[in-house]
Design a protein around this motif. Sequence first.
Motif, short mmCIF file in Angstrom:
data_model
loop_
_atom_site.label_atom_id
_atom_site.label_comp_id
_atom_site.label_asym_id
_atom_site.label_seq_id
_atom_site.Cartn_x
_atom_site.Cartn_y
_atom_site.Cartn_z
N ARG A 188 14.59 42.51 34.60
CA ARG A 188 14.86 43.48 35.66
C ARG A 188 15.26 44.84 35.11
O ARG A 188 15.03 45.87 35.73
CB ARG A 188 15.95 42.95 36.61
N SER A 189 15.89 44.84 33.93
CA SER A 189 16.33 46.11 33.33
C SER A 189 15.14 47.02 33.01
O SER A 189 15.29 48.24 32.89
CB SER A 189 17.15 45.85 32.07
N LYS A 190 13.93 46.44 32.85
CA LYS A 190 12.75 47.24 32.57
C LYS A 190 12.44 48.21 33.70
O LYS A 190 11.81 49.26 33.48
CB LYS A 190 11.53 46.33 32.33
N ALA A 191 12.88 47.86 34.92
CA ALA A 191 12.58 48.70 36.08
C ALA A 191 13.18 50.10 35.93
O ALA A 191 12.63 51.09 36.42
CB ALA A 191 13.08 48.04 37.36
N ARG A 192 14.32 50.19 35.25
CA ARG A 192 15.01 51.48 35.14
C ARG A 192 14.22 52.49 34.31
O ARG A 192 14.49 53.68 34.36
CB ARG A 192 16.40 51.27 34.53
N LYS A 193 13.23 52.02 33.57
CA LYS A 193 12.43 52.91 32.72
C LYS A 193 11.19 53.44 33.43
O LYS A 193 10.41 54.18 32.83
CB LYS A 193 12.00 52.16 31.45
N LEU A 194 11.02 53.07 34.69
CA LEU A 194 9.76 53.37 35.37
C LEU A 194 9.86 54.48 36.40
O LEU A 194 8.93 54.68 37.18
CB LEU A 194 9.23 52.09 36.05
N GLY A 195 10.98 55.20 36.45
CA GLY A 195 11.13 56.23 37.45
C GLY A 195 11.91 55.72 38.65
O GLY A 195 11.86 54.54 38.99
N GLN A 196 12.62 56.61 39.30
CA GLN A 196 13.56 56.22 40.35
C GLN A 196 12.88 55.52 41.52
O GLN A 196 13.38 54.52 42.03
CB GLN A 196 14.32 57.45 40.85
N ASP A 197 11.73 56.04 41.96
CA ASP A 197 11.08 55.46 43.14
C ASP A 197 10.63 54.02 42.91
O ASP A 197 10.95 53.12 43.68
CB ASP A 197 9.89 56.32 43.56
N VAL A 198 9.88 53.81 41.84
CA VAL A 198 9.38 52.45 41.58
C VAL A 198 10.52 51.54 41.17
O VAL A 198 10.52 50.34 41.50
CB VAL A 198 8.27 52.47 40.51
N ALA A 199 11.52 52.07 40.47
CA ALA A 199 12.67 51.24 40.09
C ALA A 199 13.38 50.70 41.32
O ALA A 199 13.79 49.54 41.35
CB ALA A 199 13.64 52.05 39.23
N GLY A 200 13.49 51.53 42.35
CA GLY A 200 14.13 51.07 43.59
C GLY A 200 13.35 49.96 44.26
O GLY A 200 13.93 48.99 44.76
N ILE A 201 12.01 50.07 44.27
CA ILE A 201 11.17 49.03 44.87
C ILE A 201 11.34 47.71 44.13
O ILE A 201 11.51 46.66 44.73
CB ILE A 201 9.69 49.46 44.85
N ILE A 202 11.32 47.79 42.79
CA ILE A 202 11.41 46.57 41.98
C ILE A 202 12.78 45.93 42.09
O ILE A 202 12.91 44.72 42.27
CB ILE A 202 11.08 46.89 40.51
N GLU A 203 13.83 46.74 42.00
CA GLU A 203 15.19 46.19 42.02
C GLU A 203 15.53 45.59 43.38
O GLU A 203 16.38 44.71 43.48
CB GLU A 203 16.19 47.27 41.64
N ASN A 204 14.87 46.07 44.44
CA ASN A 204 15.13 45.53 45.78
C ASN A 204 14.13 44.44 46.18
O ASN A 204 14.24 43.88 47.27
CB ASN A 204 15.09 46.66 46.82
N PHE A 205 13.16 44.16 45.29
CA PHE A 205 12.19 43.12 45.61
C PHE A 205 12.93 41.77 45.60
O PHE A 205 13.51 41.38 44.59
CB PHE A 205 11.06 43.12 44.57
N PRO A 206 12.90 41.02 46.71
CA PRO A 206 13.82 39.89 46.88
C PRO A 206 13.36 38.54 46.36
O PRO A 206 14.07 37.55 46.50
CB PRO A 206 13.98 39.84 48.40
N ARG A 207 12.18 38.46 45.75
CA ARG A 207 11.64 37.13 45.42
C ARG A 207 10.70 37.23 44.24
O ARG A 207 10.41 38.31 43.74
CB ARG A 207 10.87 36.58 46.61
N GLN A 208 10.21 36.05 43.77
CA GLN A 208 9.19 36.09 42.74
C GLN A 208 7.88 36.58 43.36
O GLN A 208 7.53 36.19 44.47
CB GLN A 208 8.99 34.72 42.09
N ALA A 209 7.17 37.44 42.64
CA ALA A 209 5.94 38.03 43.16
C ALA A 209 4.79 37.06 42.98
O ALA A 209 3.96 37.18 42.08
CB ALA A 209 5.65 39.34 42.45
#
Length: 336
Positions: free
Chosen positions: A266-287
């Motif tokens: 999940r920490s990888k999301a912080r390297k992808l820009g604020q907008d996409v990081a928010g989508i990933i960090e709030n994604f509630p389940r396995q994709a």
Amino acid sequence: MEAAQAGQRLDQFLAQALAGELSRSRVQALIEAGEVSVDDAPVVAPKRKVAAGESVAFTVPEAEAPEPIAEDIPLDVLYEDAHLVVIDKPAGLVVHPGPGNWTGTLVNALLFHCGDTLSGIGGVKRPGIVHRLDKETSGVMVVAKTDLAHRSLADQFAAHGRDGRMERAYQAVVWGVPSRPVGRIEAALGRSNSDRMKRTVVNEERADAKHAVTHFQVLERFGGAAEHAALVVCVLETGRTHQIRVHMAHIGHPLVGDDAYGAHFRSKARKLGQDVAGIIENFPRQALHAFRLGFEHPATGEPMEFETELPVDIAELLDGFRHCAEEPRGSAYKSR
């Protein structure tokens, strides 16, 4: 009761003390549910060691009704006839009633939806669950309405598609990009020693090892040279608990949003820009989405195939990755 043998695991101590009354698995479930205390302090770890002289107390909750009840829960029905019903299961819906989920499940919904059209499987009118999807996995499921359909579909699932009658294909968003565009993962699965609810890759000689094979194909890559993530199709050759999730994590590409097998990603999301990081960090389940299911109709022998689009949450997740990608590359999925 008072512990007499120091250094013994709590679940072992209770199972021995209650021999003939409760199984060890039932004792473990009671401990994890907070129904056991040592010296008046609640304990939730079955492997907690007991000391001589400690006082162990427990409560066995009253048994709940074993038969599910019909509930008016909306279903997305893709197909239905006198023998079976095919649905698009949403993420968050538990398939079968069980401890902690006696209501609000797919079975409760099917009992209401099917009503008197169900046959008396085992003397009780209930839908025939012949395969399952994890609670947080969405996608196509088939359910038997008759004894004949139940037996036929169960036999097809047991064959795992080796006889050509059945195909199960999933779409998954995984961290990183597999080194090969097409691959085969063959690795036996067993219960994790650290968490009884999880599975892990094990040596095939282990007593609980179950042979497992997953085929995958990369559909789209995100992040260009950075290779942030990928959309893959997975086709099952066997059907083990958490198979795709464990296999993809085993090759270093856990599913996005899978906190059981890839939480550290999940920490990888912080390297992808604020907008996409928010989508990933709030994604509630396995994709993970079971987008295709093919089988032979149990009564007519007709080949049947059903596909569904990716649900909105995964589609939005992919859009987020595309916005942070340099130039995603794709390929068309070819059915086996």
